[in-house]
Scaffold this motif. Structure first.
Motif, PDB file in Angstrom:
ATOM      1  N   ASP A   9      -1.015   2.322  -1.300  1.00 40.71           N
ATOM      2  CA  ASP A   9      -0.506   2.467   0.057  1.00 40.71           C
ATOM      3  C   ASP A   9       0.057   1.136   0.545  1.00 40.71           C
ATOM      4  OD1 ASP A   9      -0.567   4.217   2.634  1.00 40.71           O
ATOM      5  OD2 ASP A   9      -1.414   2.295   3.247  1.00 40.71           O
ATOM      6  N   GLU A  10       1.317   1.160   1.007  1.00 40.07           N
ATOM      7  CA  GLU A  10       2.023  -0.082   1.347  1.00 40.07           C
ATOM      8  C   GLU A  10       1.327  -0.860   2.459  1.00 40.07           C
ATOM      9  OE1 GLU A  10       4.578  -1.558   0.029  1.00 40.07           O
ATOM     10  OE2 GLU A  10       5.567  -0.078  -1.245  1.00 40.07           O
ATOM     11  N   THR A  95     -12.505  12.501  -2.723  1.00 38.68           N
ATOM     12  CA  THR A  95     -13.319  13.688  -2.984  1.00 38.68           C
ATOM     13  C   THR A  95     -12.704  14.950  -2.381  1.00 38.68           C
ATOM     14  OG1 THR A  95     -15.365  12.431  -3.160  1.00 38.68           O
ATOM     15  CG2 THR A  95     -15.573  14.742  -2.519  1.00 38.68           C
ATOM     16  N   LEU A  96     -12.339  14.899  -1.115  1.00 36.50           N
ATOM     17  CA  LEU A  96     -11.801  16.083  -0.449  1.00 36.50           C
ATOM     18  C   LEU A  96     -10.489  16.518  -1.078  1.00 36.50           C
ATOM     19  CD1 LEU A  96     -11.922  18.189   1.791  1.00 36.50           C
ATOM     20  CD2 LEU A  96     -10.801  16.547   3.298  1.00 36.50           C
ATOM     21  N   SER A  97      -9.651  15.564  -1.447  1.00 33.55           N
ATOM     22  CA  SER A  97      -8.362  15.891  -2.047  1.00 33.55           C
ATOM     23  C   SER A  97      -8.539  16.695  -3.332  1.00 33.55           C
ATOM     24  CB  SER A  97      -7.570  14.607  -2.329  1.00 33.55           C
ATOM     25  OG  SER A  97      -6.346  14.890  -2.953  1.00 33.55           O
ATOM     26  N   HIS A 273      -1.359  14.625 -12.582  1.00 33.88           N
ATOM     27  CA  HIS A 273      -2.563  13.837 -12.283  1.00 33.88           C
ATOM     28  C   HIS A 273      -2.589  13.411 -10.809  1.00 33.88           C
ATOM     29  CE1 HIS A 273      -5.758  11.240 -14.495  1.00 33.88           C
ATOM     30  NE2 HIS A 273      -6.166  11.534 -13.276  1.00 33.88           N
ATOM     31  N   ILE A 274      -2.436  14.398  -9.939  1.00 29.66           N
ATOM     32  CA  ILE A 274      -2.406  14.114  -8.505  1.00 29.66           C
ATOM     33  C   ILE A 274      -3.473  14.888  -7.741  1.00 29.66           C
ATOM     34  CG2 ILE A 274      -0.011  13.352  -8.291  1.00 29.66           C
ATOM     35  CD1 ILE A 274      -1.134  16.961  -7.620  1.00 29.66           C
ATOM     36  N   GLY A 275      -4.461  15.430  -8.454  1.00 36.05           N
ATOM     37  CA  GLY A 275      -5.504  16.177  -7.763  1.00 36.05           C
ATOM     38  C   GLY A 275      -6.197  15.346  -6.696  1.00 36.05           C
ATOM     39  N   GLY A 276      -6.377  14.066  -6.963  1.00 30.94           N
ATOM     40  CA  GLY A 276      -7.022  13.187  -5.999  1.00 30.94           C
ATOM     41  C   GLY A 276      -6.052  12.358  -5.191  1.00 30.94           C
ATOM     42  N   VAL A 277      -4.768  12.721  -5.234  1.00 23.21           N
ATOM     43  CA  VAL A 277      -3.754  11.911  -4.553  1.00 23.21           C
ATOM     44  C   VAL A 277      -3.044  12.759  -3.503  1.00 23.21           C
ATOM     45  CG1 VAL A 277      -1.737  10.428  -4.809  1.00 23.21           C
ATOM     46  CG2 VAL A 277      -3.409  10.568  -6.663  1.00 23.21           C
ATOM     47  N   THR A 278      -3.347  12.489  -2.252  1.00 28.91           N
ATOM     48  CA  THR A 278      -2.602  13.001  -1.106  1.00 28.91           C
ATOM     49  C   THR A 278      -2.282  11.798  -0.232  1.00 28.91           C
ATOM     50  OG1 THR A 278      -4.650  13.344   0.131  1.00 28.91           O
ATOM     51  CG2 THR A 278      -3.812  15.225  -1.139  1.00 28.91           C
ATOM     52  N   ALA A 279      -1.468  12.000   0.778  1.00 24.40           N
ATOM     53  CA  ALA A 279      -1.174  10.883   1.682  1.00 24.40           C
ATOM     54  C   ALA A 279      -2.460  10.342   2.292  1.00 24.40           C
ATOM     55  CB  ALA A 279      -0.209  11.344   2.777  1.00 24.40           C
ATOM     56  N   ALA A 281      -5.649  10.762   1.140  1.00 28.79           N
ATOM     57  CA  ALA A 281      -6.535  10.178   0.132  1.00 28.79           C
ATOM     58  C   ALA A 281      -6.020   8.830  -0.337  1.00 28.79           C
ATOM     59  CB  ALA A 281      -6.688  11.132  -1.049  1.00 28.79           C
ATOM     60  N   ASN A 282      -4.697   8.699  -0.479  1.00 33.55           N
ATOM     61  CA  ASN A 282      -4.138   7.418  -0.912  1.00 33.55           C
ATOM     62  C   ASN A 282      -4.464   6.317   0.089  1.00 33.55           C
ATOM     63  OD1 ASN A 282      -2.622   5.680  -2.626  1.00 33.55           O
ATOM     64  ND2 ASN A 282      -0.858   5.896  -1.262  1.00 33.55           N
ATOM     65  N   THR A 283      -4.412   6.634   1.369  1.00 27.14           N
ATOM     66  CA  THR A 283      -4.784   5.645   2.384  1.00 27.14           C
ATOM     67  C   THR A 283      -6.252   5.258   2.264  1.00 27.14           C
ATOM     68  OG1 THR A 283      -3.100   6.455   3.926  1.00 27.14           O
ATOM     69  CG2 THR A 283      -4.923   5.194   4.862  1.00 27.14           C
ATOM     70  N   ARG A 284      -7.133   6.270   2.109  1.00 28.34           N
ATOM     71  CA  ARG A 284      -8.565   5.973   1.990  1.00 28.34           C
ATOM     72  C   ARG A 284      -8.870   5.173   0.724  1.00 28.34           C
ATOM     73  NH1 ARG A 284      -8.866  11.530   3.649  1.00 28.34           N
ATOM     74  NH2 ARG A 284      -9.329  12.156   1.496  1.00 28.34           N
ATOM     75  N   VAL A 285      -8.292   5.590  -0.391  1.00 30.00           N
ATOM     76  CA  VAL A 285      -8.528   4.900  -1.663  1.00 30.00           C
ATOM     77  C   VAL A 285      -8.017   3.468  -1.590  1.00 30.00           C
ATOM     78  CG1 VAL A 285      -7.729   4.818  -4.060  1.00 30.00           C
ATOM     79  CG2 VAL A 285      -8.615   6.955  -3.116  1.00 30.00           C
ATOM     80  N   SER A 286      -6.818   3.290  -1.032  1.00 31.04           N
ATOM     81  CA  SER A 286      -6.219   1.959  -0.962  1.00 31.04           C
ATOM     82  C   SER A 286      -7.027   1.038  -0.050  1.00 31.04           C
ATOM     83  CB  SER A 286      -4.773   2.061  -0.472  1.00 31.04           C
ATOM     84  OG  SER A 286      -3.980   2.806  -1.383  1.00 31.04           O
ATOM     85  N   GLU A 287      -7.488   1.573   1.094  1.00 28.42           N
ATOM     86  CA  GLU A 287      -8.291   0.751   1.991  1.00 28.42           C
ATOM     87  C   GLU A 287      -9.600   0.327   1.325  1.00 28.42           C
ATOM     88  OE1 GLU A 287     -10.566   0.785   6.344  1.00 28.42           O
ATOM     89  OE2 GLU A 287      -9.413   2.557   5.707  1.00 28.42           O
ATOM     90  N   MET A 288     -10.296   1.281   0.726  1.00 29.28           N
ATOM     91  CA  MET A 288     -11.568   0.948   0.088  1.00 29.28           C
ATOM     92  C   MET A 288     -11.381  -0.102  -1.001  1.00 29.28           C
ATOM     93  SD  MET A 288     -14.304   3.457  -1.853  1.00 29.28           S
ATOM     94  CE  MET A 288     -14.725   4.342  -0.349  1.00 29.28           C
ATOM     95  N   THR A 289     -10.346   0.079  -1.824  1.00 31.89           N
ATOM     96  CA  THR A 289     -10.109  -0.851  -2.928  1.00 31.89           C
ATOM     97  C   THR A 289      -9.708  -2.218  -2.412  1.00 31.89           C
ATOM     98  OG1 THR A 289      -9.440   1.014  -4.329  1.00 31.89           O
ATOM     99  CG2 THR A 289      -8.800  -1.203  -5.054  1.00 31.89           C
ATOM    100  N   ALA A 290      -8.798  -2.257  -1.446  1.00 32.14           N
ATOM    101  CA  ALA A 290      -8.349  -3.538  -0.903  1.00 32.14           C
ATOM    102  C   ALA A 290      -9.509  -4.313  -0.299  1.00 32.14           C
ATOM    103  CB  ALA A 290      -7.261  -3.304   0.150  1.00 32.14           C
ATOM    104  N   ARG A 291     -10.342  -3.638   0.467  1.00 33.49           N
ATOM    105  CA  ARG A 291     -11.461  -4.326   1.118  1.00 33.49           C
ATOM    106  C   ARG A 291     -12.483  -4.823   0.095  1.00 33.49           C
ATOM    107  NH1 ARG A 291     -11.410  -4.246   6.501  1.00 33.49           N
ATOM    108  NH2 ARG A 291     -10.239  -2.628   7.635  1.00 33.49           N
TER     109      ARG A 291
END
Length: 300
Positions: A9-10, A95-97, A273-279, A281-291
């Motif tokens: 996520d940019e 998870t939800l995605s 391979h996008i089961g876990g990739v939505t707009a 989920a990408n924001t949540r994943v990116s925030e968690m990883t960045a932090r």
């Protein structure tokens, strides 16, 4: 320098840029020589599933890996541990995605009518066959593996009136599902969903014999790991009409390339391979990883 090798996520890339030097090149898995040249300059890597954090790359000197997702089969965990490299998967963020992917694609395949666009575009009106679709309510949702994603999938299935049965030798409890052996889950499921990692134990878990034990007309959804499924056997079962449908989101080889068995196979949904990739989920994943990467580097 933080090296980000796949899409992120940019807004969270910019968040990291405000704190450190960042190199963001989301096509690096396709440029292994450039990846090898950049990695020694990095104190941290951020990857998805295509970057192979293995072999010589582990000698580069980075101290942590942020994984934009939860699967770890592209990362040599033992090699990282031996070198003191911390690995931070984004557990829970998508998870939800994935759960929504399983239930919605399963419902599409059970109903069947959504697959009839070619006949309609040809001028036909396949109302009779389309009217033979099945409701998801009252069906058995079988889960192989009962971790966090499977539990959320089960909760969504129950909300739609499904009975949930699950097998997992490592599960702490089966709250929300009826516990069974894997063979029983496969035999009972109208919709079978896979939630296991790729290990020697699970490789080709769903092979021709396993498929033969499934109910005629059952639906298979794999949003876990590609190697868990014998792809050729799934195609054979679909062509024979034993499987009612399948949705595959992960594959033994990604991208597929030209040498694959899927062309012309009926009642088959393929997604990249996008089961876990939505707009979201990408924001949540990116925030968690960045932090987590920033905290590891002392940047927060």
């Amino acid at each position: 320098m933080i090296l980000i090798t796949e899409f992120m996520d940019e807004a969270w890339v910019d968040w990291l840029r405000a704190r450190a030097e960042v190199t963001y090149e989301p096509d690096l898995p396709d440029r292994p020589d450039d990846l090898a040249a950049l990695a020694p300059q990095a104190s941290a890597l951020i990857v998805r599933n295509r970057t192979q954090v293995k072999g010589a790359l582990l000698q580069a000197g980075f101290t942590c890996v942020g994984r934009l997702g939860v699967g770890l089969d592209n990362i040599d965990m033992d090699g990282c541990a031996a070198r003191g490299i911390e690995v931070y998967p984004a557990i829970g963020a998508n998870t939800l995605s994935v759960a929504e992917y399983v239930v919605t694609t399963g419902a599409v395949l059970l109903r069947g009518a959504y697959m009839m666009r070619p006949e309609m575009e040809a001028g036909d009106w396949p109302r009779g066959p389309a009217g033979q679709g099945r409701e998801i309510a009252g069906k058995v949702l079988g889960l192989l593996g009962y971790g966090e994603i499977a539990r959320k999938t089960g909760a969504l299935g129950r909300a739609l009136g499904m009975e949930v049965v699950a097998a997992d030798p490592y599960a702490r409890d089966f709250d929300g599902a009826r516990q069974a052996e894997a063979a029983e889950v496969m035999a009972e499921a109208d919709l079978l969903s896979l939630h296991v990692p790729l290990t020697d134990e699970t490789r080709n878990l769903i092979d021709a014999d396993a498929l033969a034990r499934m109910k005629p007309g059952a639906i298979l959804v794999n949003a876990a790991r590609g190697g868990v499924v014998d792809e050729g056997a799934v195609c054979d079962a679909l062509r024979a009409g034993h499987l009612g449908g399948a949705a595959l989101d992960t594959f033994a080889v990604e991208p597929l390339g030209a040498d694959h068995p899927f062309a012309g196979v009926p009642n088959l949904i393929l997604t990249p391979h996008i089961g876990g990739v939505t707009a979201e989920a990408n924001t949540r994943v990116s925030e968690m990883t960045a932090r987590r990467v920033a905290a590891h580097l002392g940047l927060e």
